[in-house]
Enzyme design. Structure first.
Site, mmCIF file in Angstrom:
data_model
loop_
_atom_site.group_PDB
_atom_site.id
_atom_site.type_symbol
_atom_site.label_atom_id
_atom_site.label_comp_id
_atom_site.label_asym_id
_atom_site.label_seq_id
_atom_site.Cartn_x
_atom_site.Cartn_y
_atom_site.Cartn_z
ATOM 1 C CG ASP B 34 61.458 33.823 37.573
ATOM 2 O OD1 ASP B 34 60.754 32.832 37.315
ATOM 3 O OD2 ASP B 34 61.406 34.900 36.965
ATOM 4 N N GLY B 36 62.918 30.379 43.067
ATOM 5 C CA GLY B 36 63.311 28.969 43.156
ATOM 6 C C GLY B 36 62.697 28.206 44.307
ATOM 7 C CE LYS B 37 57.133 30.104 46.045
ATOM 8 N NZ LYS B 37 56.420 29.990 45.114
ATOM 9 C CG ASP B 111 55.311 25.390 46.756
ATOM 10 O OD1 ASP B 111 55.812 26.511 46.950
ATOM 11 O OD2 ASP B 111 55.444 24.754 45.694
ATOM 12 C CG LEU B 469 17.242 47.798 33.897
ATOM 13 C CD1 LEU B 469 17.156 47.438 32.421
ATOM 14 C CD2 LEU B 469 18.702 47.958 34.320
ATOM 15 C CB SER B 475 8.654 56.415 40.199
ATOM 16 O OG SER B 475 9.959 56.269 40.693
ATOM 17 C CB SER B 542 17.635 48.019 45.052
ATOM 18 O OG SER B 542 16.375 47.750 44.480
#
Lengths: 283, 634
Positions: B34, B36-37, B111, B469, B475, B542
């Site tokens: 706020d 004011g830019k 801006d 998963l 394995s 992985s």
């Protein structure tokens, strides 16, 4: 432009025949000299352009020996789409936005160079120079790639594309001063001549061919006018002017009290209309 | 992008026409939400009479519709808040560029938003700015945001800073308040090393000290904001430094012409000058400087030209043509400040693409030394960088590139990082210095190489990378495949996720950062074993695509098979061979893949094994067939 040629597989230069396009074409010639620009020109022809524009387009492409692709939405032509019968919104969507998407898909372009500038309209002020588009051509203003220094990221996946706006940081005055400095040919419609116009909804519309239906009480009259921006003739208002040369135009601009897109009918549809059109794929 | 003109008067703005480049100031405005830019920029445009009649008319309409300044008043902020989404929220969310000119100078304003979550947008705006206007609300004084913005401004090397103390009208134009804020800011700016600081009391709402002196603040005798912007000295440091031109594009219209197109990044070059082509290091001379407007004797920073060299060297996009007597460094490791912009955090060890100048190379952060708290400048220990965080890290590229410290040469010291999967720009960096160790470690060339070792063993070495998963059967299948290969007399080695974590990777946990490092180490070991001529079976969850891509990139294209062991989560959970799913559901394991941590399935695996429906023995024979069809085994 060299970044585009180097980073993309199949780029194209969108050539709308206007002053910005003339500058773009000139820059392309300079950037790649002594080679020719390594891409084709694409003109999305709505079939409602000024006759002078089409003549100019064909002459320039011929002189320069460049490949020109003219894209017309045939489906739209079959349906008889036009600004007088369907209104500016439908016409612009079908004959320009949809037509451009068709061309990009048909030829598989992964980058399209355009002459849009950030000073033209508020939503353009946030457009990137390399502006990413999804496979269905959407622009997502909230999710744009950050652009730092002069490092441009042009990487895209299959089907995605980038619109590139090298003139982003130029202003309308820059364009004319550059045209003056480099002696760049532009369409004669930018220079003031006596032309047949009617005053309609506050804009001066030129009667460019017999397709223009006159409303009761409208009588074309010859007035000294020129155009600040060129598009479809029924959607582009002229300004009264006596500026017949580039230096006179520059002088006139310094005194101008209205912005250049003021004559464009589509920008006024609703407050944020340009932003919405762009999200849908308008250039 | 092509620079539009050849130009001998100014540098640093190659994307603008010549007459504009000569007297142009690019500045950034930053401040809190706020402060004011947008109102200030709107005020500058309004007071400079730079608004056209149709723009004013649409501003009046907009003010009635969205305005926050009350009935009958123009809300000047609406001129700049472009996008519909921001108008609704009443804040600026992106970088918007504005253009205006006075009789004395032309301006481009970036801006940028004030929120902390938009630090990246501010960095973007600051990267091309020569000056920064920092807004503070006189009622609130310096805020954490002011400090953060100042830090970013100093990090990006913006030379001139204006502290605009706004809303002076709201505190009765009180001089004491202004001086208190000013003193505090100057002390802070000194710490940051900001050299040129100017403080101006103003009110964007009323226009006092914006374009002309304020009668309400007669006690202030400095310039108004516009006067300051019109007169601040614009230096082009790029012009005085050594010649550098990154090659953008090789210009080869026909057999007899071969030129190298680019924009001169710094310094100047003359026909006949000795130059080096980097990173290779070969030297030659400038034969010709070509443009469409004729050949030139000299090219300066900012000029877009095509250089023809005296010798026929192999030069391609990404190389740098530099002064032979004063070269940039060539290395593959360096220290840099990195500002992170990606949605996913920066993970050390993850492979990214790095773009510096026109070069594009693979890169990873090898060590994240610390993160910097941009509000307090404190160093904070960190394992990764989240969006909008700043860190100091060592980076390694997969091939040497020419570079310089950002402070010495902005164009040769700035880079962006690109995500390999989404192609998004996820970070940017400023190089501090090259690391010597890079140039002192040379790869030893061994006489007995991979091909020789493979020939001796009579097999084609490769990596079989089983991903999926936990409980999918990686394995189990890898074990069966290895048995079969062993039976056929192949020389194999197995790297199993659980086993590796008991030794080599004992020090790693299960956060994203550690998972990336886990995969990196296994991938490097697999590479060594391929060099040894073995068929390597890796079974590792992985979970991330990036790391699997990295593992693939370490060996030849035909030496890597990504095998997706694809079983639905429900089946894996029902099997639960190690009881891990049960523990996870009981809340004992936080980062478990598939539940608390994501699994990114392969997009183009070499082989998919439907381990939820088919028996392991059958799947094993699929793998063996695939190996045979690729000529890996007879």
């Amino acid at each position: 432009m060299r970044e585009v040629a180097a980073q993309f597989r199949n780029p194209v230069l969108l050539y709308s025949i206007g002053k910005d396009s003339s500058v773009m074409l000139h820059l392309a010639l300079k950037a790649f000299y002594p080679s020719k620009p390594p891409f084709s020109l694409l003109h999305v022809d709505s079939t409602w352009k000024f006759q002078d524009m089409i003549a100019f387009r064909d002459r320039r492409a011929g002189e320069l020996g460049l490949n020109l692709i003219v894209q017309v939405n045939e489906e739209g032509v079959r349906q008889g789409i036009g600004p007088f019968t369907h209104g500016s919104a439908v016409h612009t969507d079908i004959m320009k936005t949809q037509s451009l998407k068709q061309a990009i898909d048909r030829y598989g372009f992964d980058a399209a160079l355009g002459g849009a500038r950030r000073d033209e309209e508020k939503s353009r002020a946030k457009e990137r120079i390399f502006s990413f588009r999804s496979p269905n051509h959407r622009w997502d203003p909230k999710n744009q790639r950050p652009e730092l220094w002069n490092l441009y990221n042009g990487r895209v996946s299959q089907g995605e594309s980038v619109r590139v706006f090298p003139l982003s940081n130029w202003t309308e005055l820059d364009i004319w001063q550059y045209i003056d400095q480099e002696n760049i040919p532009v369409v004669p419609l930018y220079f003031a001549r006596p032309r047949p116009v009617v005053e309609r909804d506050g804009a001066l519309i030129m009667v460019d061919d017999e397709r223009m239906p006159l409303r009761p009480g409208e009588l074309p009259e010859m007035r000294w006018v020129r155009f600040r921006t060129l598009g479809c003739y029924p959607l582009t208002g002229a300004v009264e002017s006596r500026a017949e040369t580039v230096p006179e135009i520059i002088q006139e601009m310094r005194l101008a009290r209205t912005s250049e897109r003021q004559g464009r009918v589509i920008d006024h549809d609703a407050g944020s209309s340009m932003e919405i059109k762009k999200q849908e794929g308008y250039f | 992008m092509a620079g539009p003109t050849r130009d001998h008067s100014a540098g640093g703005q190659p994307d603008l026409p010549r007459h504009t480049r000569t007297n142009l100031l690019r500045f950034i405005t930053c401040g809190s939400v706020d402060d004011g830019k947008s109102t200030l920029i709107g005020r500058l445009l309004y007071d400079c009479k730079l608004l056209f009649e149709d723009q004013l008319a649409s501003l009046e309409t907009d003010s009635r519709r969205f305005g926050t300044t009350g009935a009958g008043q123009l809300d000047l902020a609406l001129l700049v808040d472009g996008l519909a989404a921001e108008r609704e929220q009443g804040i600026t969310i992106d970088v918007a560029y504005r253009f205006f000119a006075t009789g004395r100078r032309r301006f481009i304003v970036a801006d940028t938003p004030g929120h902390e979550q938009y630090t990246r947008n501010m960095v973007t705006g600051a990267s091309t700015a020569q000056a920064a206007v920092l807004l503070v609300d006189a009622r609130k004084g310096l805020l954490t945001q002011t400090r953060r913005h100042s830090h970013i401004v100093s990090l990006l090397g913006v030379r001139h800073v204006v502290l605009a103390v706004n809303k002076m009208d709201a505190i009765g134009w009180d001089r004491a308040v202004f001086e208190r804020i000013t003193a505090a800011y100057r002390a802070f700016a000194r710490e940051l090393g900001l050299e040129h600081v100017t403080c101006i009391p103003l009110s964007a709402l009323t226009g006092d000290n914006v374009t002309s002196a304020s009668p309400a603040m007669a006690w202030y005798d400095g310039p108004s904001l516009l006067q300051y912007l019109e007169t601040v000295e614009i230096a082009f440091p790029a012009r005085s430094s050594a010649f550098r031109m990154p090659v953008q594009w090789v210009n080869r219209p026909h057999q007899d012409f071969r030129g190298f197109a680019g924009t001169v990044a710094s310094g100047c070059v003359q026909v006949g000058d000795p130059v080096a082509v980097l990173p290779g290091g070969r030297t030659t001379r400038i034969e010709q400087i070509v443009t469409m407007d004729g050949v030139l004797e000299v090219a300066n920073a900012g000029d877009a030209v095509t250089l023809v060299l005296s010798d026929d060297l192999d030069v391609s996009r990404g190389d740098v043509i530099a002064s032979a007597d004063d070269r940039p460094e060539v290395c593959d490791q360096f220290l840099a400040h990195v500002v992170w912009m990606g949605e996913q955090p920066l993970l050390p060890g993850r492979p990214y693409l790095l773009r510096l100048g026109t070069a594009s190379v693979g890169a990873q952060v090898t060590e994240l030394k610390y993160a910097v708290n941009v509000s307090t400048q404190e160093r904070v220990a960190a394992k990764c960088l989240a969006r909008n965080e700043v860190g100091v890290c060592n980076l390694a590229t997969d091939q040497p590139i020419a570079l310089e410290p950002y402070r010495t040469n902005q164009a040769m010291g700035s880079f962006i990082l690109i995500d390999r999967m989404s192609n998004a720009t996820v970070g940017c960096g400023m190089i501090e210095f090259a690391l010597r160790r890079a140039s002192n470690v040379h790869r030893q060339k061994m006489t007995v190489n991979k091909a020789a070792r493979a020939a001796a063993s009579g097999q084609k070495p490769c990596v079989l990378w089983f991903t999926g998963l936990s409980g999918a059967g990686k394995s189990t299948i890898a074990d069966l495949v290895e048995q079969e290969l062993h039976r056929r007399g192949c020389r194999t080695m197995s790297l199993d996720g659980d086993n590796v974590r008991n030794g080599l990777n004992k020090d790693l946990g299960f956060t994203d950062v550690d998972r990336v490092e886990n995969v990196r180490r296994v991938a490097e070991v697999a590479r060594l074993m391929v060099e040894a001529g073995l068929i390597v079976l890796v079974s590792l969850i992985s979970p991330f695509r990036s790391e699997r891509l990295m593992a693939r990139s370490l060996v030849e294209e035909d030496e890597f098979l990504e095998i997706f062991v694809d079983a639905p989560l429900a089946i894996c959970e029902a099997r639960d061979p190690k009881g891990l799913y049960r523990k996870t559901r009981a809340g004992l394991i936080p980062n478990f893949t598939g539940i608390g941590s994501p699994y990114e399935p392969p997009e183009h695996p070499d082989l998919v094994l439907a381990s939820g429906t088919e028996e392991p023995e059958r799947l094993t024979s699929h793998v063996i067939q695939a190996l045979a069809s690729r000529g890996i085994i007879p």
